[in-house]
Design an enzyme around this catalytic site. Structure first.
Site, PDB file in Angstrom:
ATOM      1  N   HIS A 192      -5.799   4.578   0.023  1.00  0.00           N
ATOM      2  CA  HIS A 192      -5.713   4.276   1.460  1.00  0.00           C
ATOM      3  C   HIS A 192      -5.654   5.503   2.350  1.00  0.00           C
ATOM      4  CE1 HIS A 192      -1.318   4.572   0.642  1.00  0.00           C
ATOM      5  NE2 HIS A 192      -1.185   4.807   1.938  1.00  0.00           N
ATOM      6  N   HIS A 193      -5.521   6.706   1.740  1.00  0.00           N
ATOM      7  CA  HIS A 193      -5.580   7.940   2.558  1.00  0.00           C
ATOM      8  C   HIS A 193      -6.881   8.706   2.346  1.00  0.00           C
ATOM      9  CE1 HIS A 193      -1.630   7.900   4.458  1.00  0.00           C
ATOM     10  NE2 HIS A 193      -1.151   7.430   3.316  1.00  0.00           N
ATOM     11  N   ASP A 221      -3.795   0.853   8.692  1.00  0.00           N
ATOM     12  CA  ASP A 221      -2.683   1.774   8.417  1.00  0.00           C
ATOM     13  C   ASP A 221      -2.527   2.781   9.561  1.00  0.00           C
ATOM     14  OD1 ASP A 221      -0.697   3.154   7.013  1.00  0.00           O
ATOM     15  OD2 ASP A 221      -2.147   4.404   5.949  1.00  0.00           O
ATOM     16  N   LYS A 229       6.075   5.352  -1.502  1.00  0.00           N
ATOM     17  CA  LYS A 229       7.050   6.072  -0.671  1.00  0.00           C
ATOM     18  C   LYS A 229       8.481   5.831  -1.145  1.00  0.00           C
ATOM     19  CE  LYS A 229       4.488   6.841   3.537  1.00  0.00           C
ATOM     20  NZ  LYS A 229       4.297   6.449   4.930  1.00  0.00           N
ATOM     21  N   HIS A 235       2.566  10.022  -2.745  1.00  0.00           N
ATOM     22  CA  HIS A 235       2.981   8.610  -2.718  1.00  0.00           C
ATOM     23  C   HIS A 235       1.821   7.673  -3.041  1.00  0.00           C
ATOM     24  CE1 HIS A 235       1.265   8.398   1.398  1.00  0.00           C
ATOM     25  NE2 HIS A 235       1.240   7.101   1.210  1.00  0.00           N
ATOM     26  N   HIS A 283       0.811  -1.226   0.000  1.00  0.00           N
ATOM     27  CA  HIS A 283       0.000   0.000   0.000  1.00  0.00           C
ATOM     28  C   HIS A 283       0.846   1.279   0.000  1.00  0.00           C
ATOM     29  CE1 HIS A 283       0.891   0.074   4.296  1.00  0.00           C
ATOM     30  NE2 HIS A 283       0.394   1.285   4.342  1.00  0.00           N
ATOM     31  N   ASP A 284       2.046   1.224   0.588  1.00  0.00           N
ATOM     32  CA  ASP A 284       2.888   2.430   0.666  1.00  0.00           C
ATOM     33  C   ASP A 284       4.070   2.368  -0.286  1.00  0.00           C
ATOM     34  OD1 ASP A 284       1.823   4.373   2.265  1.00  0.00           O
ATOM     35  OD2 ASP A 284       2.815   3.713   4.109  1.00  0.00           O
TER      36      ASP A 284
END
Ligand SMILES: [Fe+2]
Length: 319
Positions: free
Chosen positions: A238-239, A267, A188, A213, A184-185
């Site tokens: 996801h944010h 998260d 980054k 990201h 998911h990240d």
């Protein structure tokens, strides 16, 4: 004789090896048949060209598959001392971190990567979470600066796996969500270290770079032809937040899939509870209490289910 063939990634302490498939130049003093009692033996085998291992479940631990099978072989996993189990768990986390780092780097550089490449990590997470979720999550809460993104990804993967099982999602979907947690990240990896590791608050331009990201990660995953589109969708969103205050698309309410809402909870919970060299993380109880007070940030009904999915010792004092 109860001989079971396993993959070398399934080898654990306490298993008795009868034979191996493939070429392995074993240490002279180990012998051809032996019980695995040392992590260095596991490491040597996992790094070798062996393609399969035959274990004797009468003389040692059995594989998870054999343990789950009905019949006389359900005596359970070989009992390790608490110290050996801790050592094994630490070693598993380290190995998963290295593999996750290598595979994510492959994706970052555009090398086609299939979900199967991540199978050893997903298998290990599933086993660790079945055996001792508190210990596994406790270990992934310690974040070294240089591996923080990867360790966070492992923790979110473990939480998503656990959450999926608690919601009674089918096994294949739970595995996919575990993989989504790992990736998911991934965006980054494209963010400058100076911003990623900045200890103070970000200024508005830095924040915009940081927030990119989510989109950048989704673009990376979109290029992987063999990865299911759900992974890029979770990565991109996801944010997002139920009240529309998130990013990048300011989606809200029903536009956020169940899987995105699950990931958001895992998260944030992990980010709040992780410890960095310069800050101590919140306890699980503090994090959950705070999350329950946030208006519009999480699917509240789902958050309650998430709390119930955690072990009682992680949520004691909350319910
Ligand atoms: Fe993120």
């Amino acid at each position: 004789m109860p001989i079971v063939k396993i993959d070398k990634s399934q080898l654990t302490l306490g298993m008795f090896i009868e034979a191996v498939e493939g070429i392995w130049t074993a240490e002279r003093n180990v012998g051809r048949r032996f019980k695995v009692e040392d992590l260095t033996q596991i490491e040597a085998i996992r790094n070798s060209n062996i393609s399969g291992i035959f274990i004797n479940t009468d003389l040692g631990a059995q594989s998870d598959a054999a343990a789950a099978a009905p019949g006389p072989q359900t005596a359970g996993r070989y009992k390790l001392s608490p110290r050996a189990r801790l050592q094994e768990m630490k070693w598993n986390v380290q190995r998963n971190l290295s593999l996750a780092k290598r595979l994510m780097e492959d994706i970052r550089t555009g090398r086609q990567t299939s979900p199967d490449s991540f199978a050893p990590i997903v298998t290990d997470i599933a086993r660790a979470m079945r055996e001792n979720p508190s210990l596994y999550l406790g270990m992934t809460r310690l974040r070294a600066q240089d591996t923080a993104t990867y360790t966070h990804s492992l923790a979110v993967a473990a939480l998503l796996w656990n959450f999926s099982l608690a919601l009674e999602l089918e096994q294949g979907l739970a595995e996919l969500l575990c993989l989504a947690g790992l990736l998911h990240d991934i965006g980054k990896l494209l963010i400058p270290q100076a911003i990623l590791q900045k200890q103070g608050p970000l200024d508005p331009p830095e924040r915009r770079v940081m927030e990119s990201h989510a989109e950048k990660g989704a673009q990376l995953l979109d290029r992987m032809e063999t990865l299911p589109p759900l992974l890029a969708d979770i990565c991109r969103h996801h944010h997002e937040r139920p009240d529309g205050s998130g990013y990048p698309d300011r989606l809200s309410g029903a536009d956020l899939s169940l899987y995105v809402r699950m990931t958001t909870i895992c998260d944030v919970f992990d980010a709040l509870t992780a410890s960095r060299p310069y800050k101590k993380g919140w306890s699980s109880q503090e994090a959950l209490k705070w999350m329950l007070t946030c208006q519009g940030q999480f699917d509240k009904a789902l958050l309650w289910k998430f709390m119930l999915s955690l072990e009682p010792q992680l949520t004691r004092g909350i319910l």
